[in-house]
Design an enzyme around this catalytic site. Structure first.
Site, PDB file in Angstrom:
ATOM      1  CG  ASP A 164      50.916  30.954  17.863  1.00 30.32           C
ATOM      2  OD1 ASP A 164      49.787  30.785  17.316  1.00 30.32           O
ATOM      3  OD2 ASP A 164      51.075  31.064  19.041  1.00 30.32           O
ATOM      4  CG  ASN A 222      47.938  18.159  24.205  1.00 32.70           C
ATOM      5  OD1 ASN A 222      46.788  17.887  24.040  1.00 32.70           O
ATOM      6  ND2 ASN A 222      48.734  18.898  23.328  1.00 32.70           N
TER       7      ASN A 222
HETATM    8  O1  C5P Z   1      49.975  30.012  23.350  1.00 32.95           O
HETATM    9  P1  C5P Z   1      48.757  28.988  23.836  1.00 32.95           P
HETATM   10  O2  C5P Z   1      48.771  27.719  23.382  1.00 32.95           O
HETATM   11  O3  C5P Z   1      48.211  29.049  25.165  1.00 32.95           O
HETATM   12  O4  C5P Z   1      47.589  29.540  22.963  1.00 32.95           O
HETATM   13  C1  C5P Z   1      46.294  28.934  22.867  1.00 32.95           C
HETATM   14  C2  C5P Z   1      45.702  29.423  21.432  1.00 32.95           C
HETATM   15  O5  C5P Z   1      46.673  29.311  20.343  1.00 32.95           O
HETATM   16  C3  C5P Z   1      44.809  28.102  21.125  1.00 32.95           C
HETATM   17  O6  C5P Z   1      43.561  28.810  20.223  1.00 32.95           O
HETATM   18  C4  C5P Z   1      45.833  27.282  20.320  1.00 32.95           C
HETATM   19  O7  C5P Z   1      44.925  26.490  19.172  1.00 32.95           O
HETATM   20  C5  C5P Z   1      46.572  28.305  19.333  1.00 32.95           C
HETATM   21  N1  C5P Z   1      47.828  27.929  19.150  1.00 32.95           N
HETATM   22  C6  C5P Z   1      48.306  27.824  17.996  1.00 32.95           C
HETATM   23  N2  C5P Z   1      49.289  27.317  17.446  1.00 32.95           N
HETATM   24  C7  C5P Z   1      50.593  27.032  18.491  1.00 32.95           C
HETATM   25  C8  C5P Z   1      50.056  27.104  20.033  1.00 32.95           C
HETATM   26  C9  C5P Z   1      48.702  27.716  20.277  1.00 32.95           C
HETATM   27  O8  C5P Z   1      47.491  28.091  17.064  1.00 32.95           O
HETATM   28  N3  C5P Z   1      51.653  26.609  18.317  1.00 32.95           N
END
Ligand code: C5P
Length: 411
Positions: free
Chosen positions: A311, A213
């Site tokens: 996550d 990305n």
């Molecule tokens: O769910 P989303 O990507 O929008 O959330 C953003 C936050 O979650 C950021 O702090 C990102 O670093 C973290 N994140 C993560 N692992 C993922 C997706 C997002 O730690 N697989």
């Protein structure tokens, strides 16, 4: 460039070939708005002339303790009384040896000895041959200087003017400049351990292709720099980016979300704060091909299957260390619309005390940004500013929250 317009720096040069770099350092200081008073040892004048340093600093240069241009003939006293710091660059082996004995047989050493210890810090940027640097006498002297309250900056590694290679080169002017800027920052995270993840992840499709990305990593790298400047020990786990890690920050490069997850979970055991700025891919390719995918006779595109990545933030925030109250977690939410609502929901879903919201299209790849700080009590805005400035503001805010968090844990 940092603003040092309120600072008065006494730049001292002792003798060594690295004196030529002091010219550039002087320029950086004056460009940042600092007023600079140059003082040179006799030996330093063999390497670079006072004329050069006078032209660059815009002030008369002092070399001798017998210089009678000062009204009371006491240059060694007068020159330091308004100084924010004395910075000796280069600091030769001989000059450091002199300092530890409190010797004062020339203006530069006399001035260092006569400085008010409480209000005039002394920083030294050593420069010498690698054998001189590693000699037990020099190392002893460095230790003694630190015990006497001086800040001894590190040395660089590489080719030396003498033709040898190793440790002992003076740091580059920009590195000395940024060490000095960091020195002036309030040490709000002194000795705290901060873990930051940054950048995009790269999810391979085959050995030569992958999914990624537009995250540049700038916000995470700026936060690492700001946390280090605030006195923290910083570890930065980053996906592929085109940025150099800030000096003094430990960088662990990774590619995939799974690698980032594994490294974060390992490192977080030693952290007091975790800041998740990385744009982690939610999905990875399940049917990764070990051979490069080729266009077939039928020219049909390959069929990619996906599986979910872990996550990372959620895993950390729900992990042992955070649950025990030993870790303060900060998440980042990049949204395209309804920022406050989405980021607030995300804060609760991820289980973190602080979520920093920003609009994806207005931050990815850019040097500036605007942030919303969302916690259980509400929201605070950090207005549009450079990512460096925002990082410094956010680190100050996080440091205050960390103190309250640790206090709350005690009571
Ligand atoms: O769910 P989303 O990507 O929008 O959330 C953003 C936050 O979650 C950021 O702090 C990102 O670093 C973290 N994140 C993560 N692992 C993922 C997706 C997002 O730690 N697989």
């Amino acid at each position: 460039m940092k603003d040092l317009s309120q600072k008065h720096i006494v730049l001292g040069l002792s003798g060594g070939i690295a004196c030529y770099k002091a010219a550039e350092l002087c320029r950086l200081l004056t460009k940042s708005g600092a007023s600079v008073q140059v003082v040179m040892s006799e030996a330093a004048t063999q390497f670079i002339t006072p004329v050069t340093m006078q032209a660059l600093s815009g002030r008369e240069v002092f070399v001798s303790q017998w210089d009678d241009r000062q009204f009371n003939n006491m240059a060694h006293i007068n020159l330091t009384r308004q100084a924010s710091a004395i910075l000796i660059a280069p600091a030769s082996a001989d000059f450091m040896a002199k300092l530890i004995h409190g010797r004062a047989d020339d203006l530069l050493s006399l001035m260092c000895l006569a400085r008010p210890l409480e209000s005039t810090p002394l920083l030294l940027a050593p420069a010498m041959n690698r054998e001189m640097w590693s000699h037990p006498a020099t190392q002893r002297n460095v230790q003694q200087l630190k015990e006497d309250g001086a800040v001894v900056l590190g040395v660089a590694q590489g080719d030396q003017a003498c033709g040898e290679t190793g440790d002992g080169r003076m740091l580059e002017p920009l590195d000395i400049f940024s060490e000095l800027c960091d020195f002036f920052e309030p040490q709000v995270l002194k000795s705290r351990r901060v873990l930051i993840n940054a950048g995009p992840t790269f999810e391979p499709i085959d050995p030569v292709r992958g999914l990624t990305n537009l995250s540049s990593g700038k916000m995470g790298f700026s936060l690492a720099q700001a946390a280090k400047a605030a006195g923290a020990q910083v570890t930065l786990i980053s996906g592929p980016v085109h940025l150099s890690p800030p000096r003094g920050v430990r960088l662990i490069p990774v590619q995939t979300a799974q690698e980032m997850h594994d490294q974060v979970l390992l490192e977080v055991e030693q952290a007091d704060v975790f800041i998740a700025t990385a744009a982690v891919a939610d999905w990875r390719v399940k049917n990764y091909s070990t051979a490069k995918l080729k266009k077939g006779e039928d020219r049909k595109p390959p069929h990619l299957e996906f599986e979910e990545n872990p996550d990372i933030l959620s895993a950390v925030a729900h992990g042992d260390r955070a649950r025990r109250g030993a870790l303060f977690c900060v998440g980042f939410a990049a949204e395209s619309h309804d920022l406050l609502q989405h980021a607030s929901e995300k804060r609760i879903r991820k289980g973190v005390p602080l979520m920093v919201g920003n609009l994806g299209p207005l931050t990815f790849g850019r040097d500036d940004n605007e942030l919303l700080l969302i916690d259980e009590h509400g929201v605070k805005t950090l207005e549009r500013n450079s990512k460096e400035k925002l990082a410094a503001l956010l680190i100050t805010d996080v440091a205050q929250r960390l103190e309250r968090f640790l206090e709350g844990k005690k009571s």
